[in-house]
Write a protein that holds these residues in place. Structure first.
Motif, PDB file in Angstrom:
ATOM      1  N   GLU A 154      57.243 -24.738  -5.033  1.00 38.55           N
ATOM      2  CA  GLU A 154      58.020 -24.160  -3.931  1.00 38.55           C
ATOM      3  C   GLU A 154      58.266 -22.659  -4.076  1.00 38.55           C
ATOM      4  N   PRO A 155      58.561 -22.133  -5.284  1.00 35.42           N
ATOM      5  CA  PRO A 155      58.722 -20.671  -5.395  1.00 35.42           C
ATOM      6  C   PRO A 155      57.449 -19.909  -5.036  1.00 35.42           C
ATOM      7  N   ASN A 156      56.273 -20.437  -5.432  1.00 34.84           N
ATOM      8  CA  ASN A 156      55.005 -19.796  -5.080  1.00 34.84           C
ATOM      9  C   ASN A 156      54.799 -19.814  -3.570  1.00 34.84           C
ATOM     10  N   LEU A 157      55.193 -20.924  -2.936  1.00 29.33           N
ATOM     11  CA  LEU A 157      55.080 -21.030  -1.485  1.00 29.33           C
ATOM     12  C   LEU A 157      55.903 -19.953  -0.805  1.00 29.33           C
ATOM     13  N   GLU A 158      57.110 -19.740  -1.272  1.00 35.29           N
ATOM     14  CA  GLU A 158      57.986 -18.726  -0.684  1.00 35.29           C
ATOM     15  C   GLU A 158      57.364 -17.336  -0.781  1.00 35.29           C
ATOM     16  N   ARG A 159      56.748 -17.025  -1.912  1.00 36.07           N
ATOM     17  CA  ARG A 159      56.117 -15.709  -2.077  1.00 36.07           C
ATOM     18  C   ARG A 159      54.935 -15.549  -1.129  1.00 36.07           C
ATOM     19  N   THR A 160      54.142 -16.622  -0.983  1.00 38.63           N
ATOM     20  CA  THR A 160      52.976 -16.544  -0.094  1.00 38.63           C
ATOM     21  C   THR A 160      53.404 -16.387   1.358  1.00 38.63           C
ATOM     22  N   VAL A 161      54.425 -17.114   1.769  1.00 39.32           N
ATOM     23  CA  VAL A 161      54.944 -16.995   3.134  1.00 39.32           C
ATOM     24  C   VAL A 161      55.417 -15.567   3.392  1.00 39.32           C
ATOM     25  N   ALA A 162      56.045 -14.959   2.390  1.00 36.70           N
ATOM     26  CA  ALA A 162      56.527 -13.587   2.530  1.00 36.70           C
ATOM     27  C   ALA A 162      55.385 -12.614   2.783  1.00 36.70           C
ATOM     28  N   VAL A 163      54.235 -12.866   2.149  1.00 39.74           N
ATOM     29  CA  VAL A 163      53.060 -12.012   2.356  1.00 39.74           C
ATOM     30  C   VAL A 163      52.619 -12.053   3.811  1.00 39.74           C
ATOM     31  N   PHE A 164      52.567 -13.232   4.386  1.00 41.05           N
ATOM     32  CA  PHE A 164      52.153 -13.374   5.782  1.00 41.05           C
ATOM     33  C   PHE A 164      53.168 -12.750   6.732  1.00 41.05           C
ATOM     34  N   LYS A 165      54.424 -12.978   6.467  1.00 41.43           N
ATOM     35  CA  LYS A 165      55.455 -12.433   7.347  1.00 41.43           C
ATOM     36  C   LYS A 165      55.470 -10.904   7.311  1.00 41.43           C
ATOM     37  N   GLN A 166      55.248 -10.352   6.127  1.00 39.08           N
ATOM     38  CA  GLN A 166      55.222  -8.898   6.010  1.00 39.08           C
ATOM     39  C   GLN A 166      54.027  -8.313   6.751  1.00 39.08           C
ATOM     40  N   ALA A 167      52.924  -9.076   6.785  1.00 38.54           N
ATOM     41  CA  ALA A 167      51.732  -8.604   7.483  1.00 38.54           C
ATOM     42  C   ALA A 167      51.797  -8.900   8.979  1.00 38.54           C
ATOM     43  N   GLY A 168      52.840  -9.616   9.393  1.00 38.65           N
ATOM     44  CA  GLY A 168      52.989  -9.934  10.808  1.00 38.65           C
ATOM     45  C   GLY A 168      52.051 -11.009  11.280  1.00 38.65           C
ATOM     46  N   LYS A 169      51.634 -11.912  10.355  1.00 43.73           N
ATOM     47  CA  LYS A 169      50.674 -12.975  10.701  1.00 43.73           C
ATOM     48  C   LYS A 169      51.403 -14.280  10.972  1.00 43.73           C
TER      49      LYS A 169
END
Length: 323
Positions: free
Chosen positions: A308-323
């Protein structure tokens, strides 16, 4: 007999009936073919892996698998179909983690993360960056230099949208390598066609996607992991190349709707475990670029919790990129 006692007797009888029916259903499962939804295009890495496992799985279950392809929206369309299916074990899906969960967090999925539960995990494979043979980019360093010299001129396609390959490409941008990222929501086959046809310069994908289909037509530039693969010992890692934050993980899981009886879940999980223990199946999976890393339904659920912590980091990458 008074009214309260009468109601209690009826409730007890009903509860006992339910308890007796569940084991009976599990005992006779499966009494018909099991539908396997592939939420990607036919002929891709997921489809190929399922076909390799199928002979032993169907022998164990005593019933065939019925394939249904529901590509689109980065696997969200087919996954939603499985999530709303009856929780009886007769509808499964094969999908990547964390892709399936990321779709929920990005608001593109018509299901919740907990609407599906794992039957098992078959294997994990990090992402890899490949180019077509004869490409102007012979090395990772050449591709990076070209991207930095002329930002957005180097087109990197990804074999998924909102999945591990897409994340790897976005992490290139975060690491200061300004590539033009083009995700392919329906999966590997269309991305591969674009690579071979020259519409994109490079492709990020799980190893299976490229290794099982076009390894003789591509050169592998870099492996998005911390350690080299025993399968591809000559391919350097992003960590070795000086970009340790560019990582890409994907786990290949079978899923069923939540509420599926544990006895049914165990039967399905046991069938896949026997397939993964079969030497011929292991050999064929290795030829596809996959090393078996099997987890049963209980182990898979615990693994997902730990991730779950890895998932949160990956989601943050997409949100920061606006995807």
């Amino acid at each position: 007999m008074n009214r309260k006692l009468w109601k209690s007797c009826i409730a007890a009888a009903f509860f006992g009936l339910v308890l007796s029916v569940v084991p009976a259903i599990a005992d006779e499962f499966p009494a018909k073919p099991v539908k396997l939804v592939i939420p990607w295009g036919a002929g891709g890495g997921m489809d190929t892996m399922a076909r390799v496992l199928e002979p032993v799985v169907t022998k164990c279950l005593g019933q065939p698998l019925s394939y249904v392809y529901e590509p689109g929206a980065g696997s969200a369309i087919g996954t939603a179909e499985v999530a709303k299916a009856p929780a009886d074990g007769y509808t499964m899906s094969l999908n990547l983690y964390p892709q399936q969960a990321i779709n929920v967090h990005l608001g593109v999925a018509a299901y919740a993360v907990n609407d599906l539960i794992p039957v098992c995990m078959i294997a994990t494979d990090p992402t890899i960056l490949s180019v077509v043979k004869g490409s102007k980019f012979k090395t990772w360093e050449e591709l990076v230099a070209a991207a930095k010299e002329k930002p957005n001129s180097v087109i990197v396609g990804t074999s998924d949208r909102s999945g591990p390959a897409h994340a790897s490409a976005l992490l290139m941008r975060e690491a200061g390598i300004p590539v033009n990222v083009v995700p392919f929501a329906t999966g590997g086959p269309k991305c591969i066609s674009a690579l071979l046809g020259g519409q994109i310069d490079a492709m990020f994908s799980p190893v299976l996607t490229v290794y099982s289909t076009v390894r003789d037509k591509t050169d592998l530039l870099v492996y998005a992991d911390k350690q080299r693969s025993s399968l591809l010992p000559d391919v350097k890692t992003t960590t070795e190349a000086g970009y340790p934050d560019i990582q890409g993980f994907s786990g290949r899981f079978f899923w069923v709707p939540k509420g599926t009886p544990e006895e049914v879940l165990k039967k399905l999980s046991d069938a896949f475990q026997q397939a993964c223990a079969d030497p011929d199946t292991q050999k064929r999976l290795l030829e596809l670029g996959l090393t078996v890393d099997f987890l049963d339904y209980k182990q898979a659920a615990a693994f997902l919790k730990d991730m779950e912590p890895n998932l949160e980091r990956t989601v943050a990458v997409f949100k920061q990129a606006g995807k």
